[in-house]
Design a protein around this motif. Structure first.
Motif, PDB file in Angstrom:
ATOM      1  N   PRO A  73       0.778  -1.239   0.000  1.00  0.00           N
ATOM      2  CA  PRO A  73       0.000   0.000   0.000  1.00  0.00           C
ATOM      3  C   PRO A  73       0.810   1.290   0.000  1.00  0.00           C
ATOM      4  O   PRO A  73       0.236   2.362  -0.064  1.00  0.00           O
ATOM      5  N   ASP A  74       2.119   1.213   0.079  1.00  0.00           N
ATOM      6  CA  ASP A  74       2.937   2.420   0.202  1.00  0.00           C
ATOM      7  C   ASP A  74       3.583   2.752  -1.143  1.00  0.00           C
ATOM      8  O   ASP A  74       4.477   2.031  -1.600  1.00  0.00           O
ATOM      9  N   PRO A  75       3.163   3.842  -1.787  1.00  0.00           N
ATOM     10  CA  PRO A  75       3.758   4.198  -3.084  1.00  0.00           C
ATOM     11  C   PRO A  75       5.262   4.422  -3.011  1.00  0.00           C
ATOM     12  O   PRO A  75       5.975   4.195  -3.994  1.00  0.00           O
ATOM     13  N   HIS A  76       5.765   4.868  -1.847  1.00  0.00           N
ATOM     14  CA  HIS A  76       7.196   5.117  -1.737  1.00  0.00           C
ATOM     15  C   HIS A  76       8.002   3.820  -1.761  1.00  0.00           C
ATOM     16  O   HIS A  76       9.158   3.810  -2.205  1.00  0.00           O
ATOM     17  N   VAL A  77       7.426   2.745  -1.273  1.00  0.00           N
ATOM     18  CA  VAL A  77       8.090   1.442  -1.369  1.00  0.00           C
ATOM     19  C   VAL A  77       8.247   1.050  -2.835  1.00  0.00           C
ATOM     20  O   VAL A  77       9.298   0.546  -3.260  1.00  0.00           O
ATOM     21  N   LEU A  78       7.202   1.293  -3.622  1.00  0.00           N
ATOM     22  CA  LEU A  78       7.265   0.993  -5.053  1.00  0.00           C
ATOM     23  C   LEU A  78       8.319   1.852  -5.748  1.00  0.00           C
ATOM     24  O   LEU A  78       9.081   1.364  -6.588  1.00  0.00           O
ATOM     25  N   LEU A  79       8.363   3.130  -5.381  1.00  0.00           N
ATOM     26  CA  LEU A  79       9.361   4.023  -5.975  1.00  0.00           C
ATOM     27  C   LEU A  79      10.767   3.528  -5.680  1.00  0.00           C
ATOM     28  O   LEU A  79      11.625   3.486  -6.573  1.00  0.00           O
ATOM     29  N   GLY A  80      11.016   3.141  -4.439  1.00  0.00           N
ATOM     30  CA  GLY A  80      12.332   2.629  -4.078  1.00  0.00           C
ATOM     31  C   GLY A  80      12.677   1.357  -4.828  1.00  0.00           C
ATOM     32  O   GLY A  80      13.831   1.162  -5.251  1.00  0.00           O
ATOM     33  N   ALA A  81      11.690   0.492  -5.008  1.00  0.00           N
ATOM     34  CA  ALA A  81      11.929  -0.768  -5.717  1.00  0.00           C
ATOM     35  C   ALA A  81      12.294  -0.514  -7.178  1.00  0.00           C
ATOM     36  O   ALA A  81      13.227  -1.132  -7.725  1.00  0.00           O
ATOM     37  N   VAL A  82      11.555   0.386  -7.830  1.00  0.00           N
ATOM     38  CA  VAL A  82      11.845   0.703  -9.231  1.00  0.00           C
ATOM     39  C   VAL A  82      13.231   1.320  -9.365  1.00  0.00           C
ATOM     40  O   VAL A  82      14.000   0.989 -10.275  1.00  0.00           O
ATOM     41  N   ASP A  83      13.583   2.206  -8.438  1.00  0.00           N
ATOM     42  CA  ASP A  83      14.894   2.847  -8.521  1.00  0.00           C
ATOM     43  C   ASP A  83      16.021   1.841  -8.310  1.00  0.00           C
ATOM     44  O   ASP A  83      17.053   1.921  -8.978  1.00  0.00           O
ATOM     45  N   ARG A  84      15.831   0.897  -7.393  1.00  0.00           N
ATOM     46  CA  ARG A  84      16.892  -0.101  -7.174  1.00  0.00           C
ATOM     47  C   ARG A  84      17.131  -0.945  -8.417  1.00  0.00           C
ATOM     48  O   ARG A  84      18.273  -1.334  -8.692  1.00  0.00           O
ATOM     49  N   HIS A  87      18.092   1.982 -11.686  1.00  0.00           N
ATOM     50  CA  HIS A  87      18.675   3.160 -11.049  1.00  0.00           C
ATOM     51  C   HIS A  87      19.055   4.212 -12.080  1.00  0.00           C
ATOM     52  O   HIS A  87      19.671   3.912 -13.107  1.00  0.00           O
ATOM     53  N   ARG A  88      18.667   5.463 -11.795  1.00  0.00           N
ATOM     54  CA  ARG A  88      18.965   6.620 -12.641  1.00  0.00           C
ATOM     55  C   ARG A  88      18.442   6.456 -14.070  1.00  0.00           C
ATOM     56  O   ARG A  88      18.981   7.029 -15.022  1.00  0.00           O
ATOM     57  N   SER A  89      17.390   5.706 -14.250  1.00  0.00           N
ATOM     58  CA  SER A  89      16.808   5.495 -15.575  1.00  0.00           C
ATOM     59  C   SER A  89      15.674   6.466 -15.831  1.00  0.00           C
ATOM     60  O   SER A  89      15.145   7.103 -14.907  1.00  0.00           O
ATOM     61  N   ASP A  90      15.278   6.576 -17.106  1.00  0.00           N
ATOM     62  CA  ASP A  90      14.105   7.378 -17.438  1.00  0.00           C
ATOM     63  C   ASP A  90      12.863   6.794 -16.782  1.00  0.00           C
ATOM     64  O   ASP A  90      11.955   7.543 -16.392  1.00  0.00           O
ATOM     65  N   LEU A  91      12.824   5.476 -16.650  1.00  0.00           N
ATOM     66  CA  LEU A  91      11.671   4.837 -16.016  1.00  0.00           C
ATOM     67  C   LEU A  91      11.525   5.307 -14.568  1.00  0.00           C
ATOM     68  O   LEU A  91      10.419   5.655 -14.134  1.00  0.00           O
ATOM     69  N   ALA A  92      12.623   5.314 -13.837  1.00  0.00           N
ATOM     70  CA  ALA A  92      12.566   5.756 -12.434  1.00  0.00           C
ATOM     71  C   ALA A  92      12.149   7.217 -12.358  1.00  0.00           C
ATOM     72  O   ALA A  92      11.350   7.604 -11.489  1.00  0.00           O
ATOM     73  N   ALA A  93      12.657   8.050 -13.263  1.00  0.00           N
ATOM     74  CA  ALA A  93      12.289   9.472 -13.268  1.00  0.00           C
ATOM     75  C   ALA A  93      10.807   9.649 -13.586  1.00  0.00           C
ATOM     76  O   ALA A  93      10.118  10.472 -12.970  1.00  0.00           O
ATOM     77  N   ASP A  94      10.298   8.883 -14.559  1.00  0.00           N
ATOM     78  CA  ASP A  94       8.879   8.962 -14.904  1.00  0.00           C
ATOM     79  C   ASP A  94       8.007   8.490 -13.747  1.00  0.00           C
ATOM     80  O   ASP A  94       6.947   9.071 -13.475  1.00  0.00           O
ATOM     81  N   PHE A  95       8.438   7.435 -13.072  1.00  0.00           N
ATOM     82  CA  PHE A  95       7.684   6.914 -11.937  1.00  0.00           C
ATOM     83  C   PHE A  95       7.607   7.974 -10.836  1.00  0.00           C
ATOM     84  O   PHE A  95       6.545   8.218 -10.252  1.00  0.00           O
ATOM     85  N   GLU A  96       8.742   8.623 -10.579  1.00  0.00           N
ATOM     86  CA  GLU A  96       8.778   9.666  -9.540  1.00  0.00           C
ATOM     87  C   GLU A  96       7.862  10.824  -9.906  1.00  0.00           C
ATOM     88  O   GLU A  96       7.142  11.359  -9.047  1.00  0.00           O
ATOM     89  N   GLU A  97       7.853  11.226 -11.157  1.00  0.00           N
ATOM     90  CA  GLU A  97       7.005  12.339 -11.584  1.00  0.00           C
ATOM     91  C   GLU A  97       5.522  11.975 -11.470  1.00  0.00           C
ATOM     92  O   GLU A  97       4.698  12.803 -11.055  1.00  0.00           O
ATOM     93  N   ARG A  98       5.175  10.746 -11.806  1.00  0.00           N
ATOM     94  CA  ARG A  98       3.789  10.302 -11.649  1.00  0.00           C
ATOM     95  C   ARG A  98       3.378  10.312 -10.178  1.00  0.00           C
ATOM     96  O   ARG A  98       2.262  10.720  -9.842  1.00  0.00           O
ATOM     97  N   LEU A  99       4.278   9.867  -9.311  1.00  0.00           N
ATOM     98  CA  LEU A  99       3.978   9.879  -7.886  1.00  0.00           C
ATOM     99  C   LEU A  99       3.803  11.312  -7.386  1.00  0.00           C
ATOM    100  O   LEU A  99       2.888  11.607  -6.598  1.00  0.00           O
ATOM    101  N   THR A 100       4.645  12.212  -7.856  1.00  0.00           N
ATOM    102  CA  THR A 100       4.530  13.616  -7.454  1.00  0.00           C
ATOM    103  C   THR A 100       3.170  14.179  -7.858  1.00  0.00           C
ATOM    104  O   THR A 100       2.519  14.889  -7.078  1.00  0.00           O
ATOM    105  N   ARG A 101       2.728  13.876  -9.076  1.00  0.00           N
ATOM    106  CA  ARG A 101       1.419  14.361  -9.528  1.00  0.00           C
ATOM    107  C   ARG A 101       0.300  13.821  -8.638  1.00  0.00           C
ATOM    108  O   ARG A 101      -0.655  14.538  -8.318  1.00  0.00           O
ATOM    109  N   GLU A 102       0.415  12.557  -8.235  1.00  0.00           N
ATOM    110  CA  GLU A 102      -0.607  11.979  -7.358  1.00  0.00           C
ATOM    111  C   GLU A 102      -0.577  12.645  -5.975  1.00  0.00           C
ATOM    112  O   GLU A 102      -1.621  12.890  -5.363  1.00  0.00           O
ATOM    113  N   GLU A 103       0.615  12.931  -5.470  1.00  0.00           N
ATOM    114  CA  GLU A 103       0.727  13.626  -4.182  1.00  0.00           C
ATOM    115  C   GLU A 103       0.115  15.024  -4.259  1.00  0.00           C
ATOM    116  O   GLU A 103      -0.573  15.469  -3.328  1.00  0.00           O
TER     117      GLU A 103
END
Length: 251
Positions: A73-84, A87-103
């Motif tokens: 249930p924690d979006p930040h856990v998902l963000l950390g998993a994608v980044d691991r 790491h430093r990919s466009d996918l991780a950046a896109d995921f972070e931006e989507r999470l920011t929009r939801e926040e």
């Protein structure tokens, strides 16, 4: 049967510990989602996490997540998993931006934590420096604080998520940024947090920690991780500041 002494001594120790933490702080580092507000009070974090998982599935990348992470249930856990795993990919950046929009969408329905607003204003009035040290987007923090008329109590000291996602708490990066910018030694500061990652980050930074837990389960998790002082409400913290102010006023 437990004696009255056995019952009251831990309470007295907790009260003394709280007093020492609160009145000894010259700088207070606040986690955001929890101690300041419930960001997803009216905008389900479960739903946000589910939508992010669905987005990965549409990209054919759902297998980046373990089975447990896919239902977490924690979006930040998902963000950390994608980044691991990317790491430093466009996918991780896109995921972070989507999470920011939801926040950001969650801000209008966020619920202030009881006593947080007056506590923030009281600490500010007493000349205590305040910062936010969070895994949320700093854009989100700034927008929420502005809606509550609290931005001036913190700005410019809002240290949130950056593109260096491996530096999210429990890494102490955001706490260390705050301490350096505010010219404060770790022992002069206090971290107010509600998760074990907050506690770990505070320990690594050398900052005393006050746990906030709105229910017994969260309190148990913090205490099991080693938090010595945990409150279910910020009211006793506010009361201590008012009582100390009255004492100083009559000194």
């Amino acid at each position: 049967m437990t004696s009255d002494t056995d019952q009251t001594e831990p309470v007295a120790e907790q009260a003394d510990g709280l007093r020492d933490l609160v009145l000894g702080a010259r700088v207070v580092l606040w986690d955001f989602d929890g101690p300041v507000c419930r960001l997803f009070a009216g905008y389900s974090a479960d739903r946000v996490a589910g939508e992010l998982v669905d987005w990965l599935a549409r990209l054919g990348l759902k297998e980046l997540l373990s089975e447990e992470e896919q239902v977490h249930p924690d979006p930040h856990v998902l963000l950390g998993a994608v980044d691991r795993r990317r790491h430093r990919s466009d996918l991780a950046a896109d995921f972070e931006e989507r999470l920011t929009r939801e926040e950001l969408r969650a801000v209008p329905t966020a619920r202030p934590t009881a006593y947080a607003d007056p506590l923030i204003r009281t600490w500010t009035a007493l000349g205590v420096g305040l910062a936010v040290t969070t895994n949320n987007s700093p854009r989100v923090v700034g927008e929420y604080l502005a809606t509550r008329g609290l931005l001036d109590c913190f700005a410019p000291h809002i240290y949130g998520r950056t593109r260096d996602l491996h530096l999210l708490k429990p890494d102490p990066y955001c706490l260390n940024r705050a301490l350096r910018a505010m010219g404060a030694a770790p022992g002069q500061a206090l971290m107010v947090g509600d998760t074990t990652s907050d506690l770990t980050a505070a320990r690594r930074a050398g900052v005393p920690f006050l746990g906030y837990a709105r229910d017994d389960e969260k309190a148990k998790l913090l205490r099991r991780a080693g938090a010595e002082t945990v409150v279910h409400s910020l009211e006793p913290v506010l009361r201590l500041l008012w009582e100390d102010g009255r004492v100083r006023g009559h000194a």
